[in-house]
Design an enzyme around this catalytic site. Structure first.
Site, PDB file in Angstrom:
ATOM      1  CB  CYS A 130     -24.560  83.818 -73.820  1.00 33.33           C
ATOM      2  SG  CYS A 130     -23.721  83.505 -75.362  1.00 33.33           S
ATOM      3  CG  HIS A 175     -28.843  82.610 -75.633  1.00 36.44           C
ATOM      4  ND1 HIS A 175     -28.931  83.936 -75.273  1.00 36.44           N
ATOM      5  CD2 HIS A 175     -27.662  82.462 -76.267  1.00 36.44           C
ATOM      6  CE1 HIS A 175     -27.846  84.572 -75.685  1.00 36.44           C
ATOM      7  NE2 HIS A 175     -27.060  83.702 -76.293  1.00 36.44           N
ATOM      8  CD  GLU A 201     -31.900  84.033 -73.171  1.00 38.82           C
ATOM      9  OE1 GLU A 201     -31.481  83.017 -72.579  1.00 38.82           O
ATOM     10  OE2 GLU A 201     -31.177  84.761 -73.883  1.00 38.82           O
TER      11      GLU A 201
HETATM   12  N1  GLN Z   1     -19.994  86.270 -78.456  1.00 37.37           N
HETATM   13  C1  GLN Z   1     -20.463  87.098 -77.388  1.00 37.37           C
HETATM   14  C2  GLN Z   1     -19.306  87.564 -76.526  1.00 37.37           C
HETATM   15  O1  GLN Z   1     -18.240  87.087 -76.660  1.00 37.37           O
HETATM   16  C3  GLN Z   1     -21.482  86.380 -76.543  1.00 37.37           C
HETATM   17  C4  GLN Z   1     -22.666  85.997 -77.398  1.00 37.37           C
HETATM   18  C5  GLN Z   1     -23.973  85.929 -76.678  1.00 37.37           C
HETATM   19  O2  GLN Z   1     -24.138  86.405 -75.556  1.00 37.37           O
HETATM   20  N2  GLN Z   1     -24.949  85.416 -77.361  1.00 37.37           N
HETATM   21  O3  GLN Z   1     -19.472  88.420 -75.718  1.00 37.37           O
END
Ligand code: GLN
Length: 194
Positions: free
Chosen positions: A83, A176, A178
């Site tokens: 992410c 994610h 995890e």
């Molecule tokens: N929206 C976040 C970003 O742009 C990432 C979200 C996440 O890591 N769950 O950095």
């Protein structure tokens, strides 16, 4: 046989790093929270967790993280970015553009799944051909991979998008892994480290 279990660092500047540690241990690795660049020397691989990439960038600016992480990857040590971690590893970031490590040739768009579906759980697929199997995935204000360079390999898909990709020692996921009970991605990453 503790010596055979690789020691994997989890970047602990910001975000959900504890969950990654638990998954890596369950998948057979030893882990170490990494809060100082010197600690990178001890670990054989590194996870950059999700969180907020803009916050992570500020924290990384305060230390010599950019240089240290490029040296780490340049030495062939494996990095998994999930992410926000994926956003940091990409070569190009959209919505809005922001600086990144450029360790995988990919264009990623932040918060790409829209306001209505900021977070969702889905079932994607991991692997290809006869190896293909379902993989549960949780997306939280997730980035989308808009472009993948020719040297990067797509490893999993969800709703028509590539959501897990690898280029050499760098593995990125827009979801994610995890936060589910499925160890597939962490096992795969430990395989890259070992
Ligand atoms: N929206 C976040 C970003 O742009 C990432 C979200 C996440 O890591 N769950 O950095």
């Amino acid at each position: 046989m503790a010596g055979k279990r690789p020691l994997i660092g989890v970047l602990g500047l910001q975000g959900d790093y504890h969950a990654h540690g638990r998954m890596l241990e369950a998948a057979g690795a030893r882990t170490q929270v990494v809060k100082k660049t010197e600690q990178l020397r001890r670990v054989q691989g590194l996870v950059i967790p999700g969180g907020e990439s803009t916050a992570l960038i500020k924290l990384m600016d305060a230390g010599d993280w950019w240089e240290s992480l490029r040296i780490f990857a340049g030495a062939g040590k494996a990095i998994l970015g999930t992410c926000a971690g994926m956003i940091l590893l990409a070569s190009e970031v959209l919505n809005p553009p922001q600086k990144s490590l450029g360790l995988i040739d990919a264009t990623v768009e932040r918060n790409s799944y829209g306001r209505q579906v900021e977070s969702f759980e889905g079932t994607g697929t991991f692997g290809t051909g006869r190896q293909e199997r379902p993989l549960p995935m949780i997306f939280i204000r997730a980035p989308r991979i808009r472009r993948l360079g020719p040297r990067a390999k797509a490893l999993a898909f969800c709703r028509g998008d590539c959501v897990l990709a690898r280029q050499g020692p760098v593995l990125v996921a827009s979801f994610h892994p995890e936060l589910t009970a499925d160890l597939t991605v962490h096992r795969y990453f430990i395989g890259m480290v070992a």
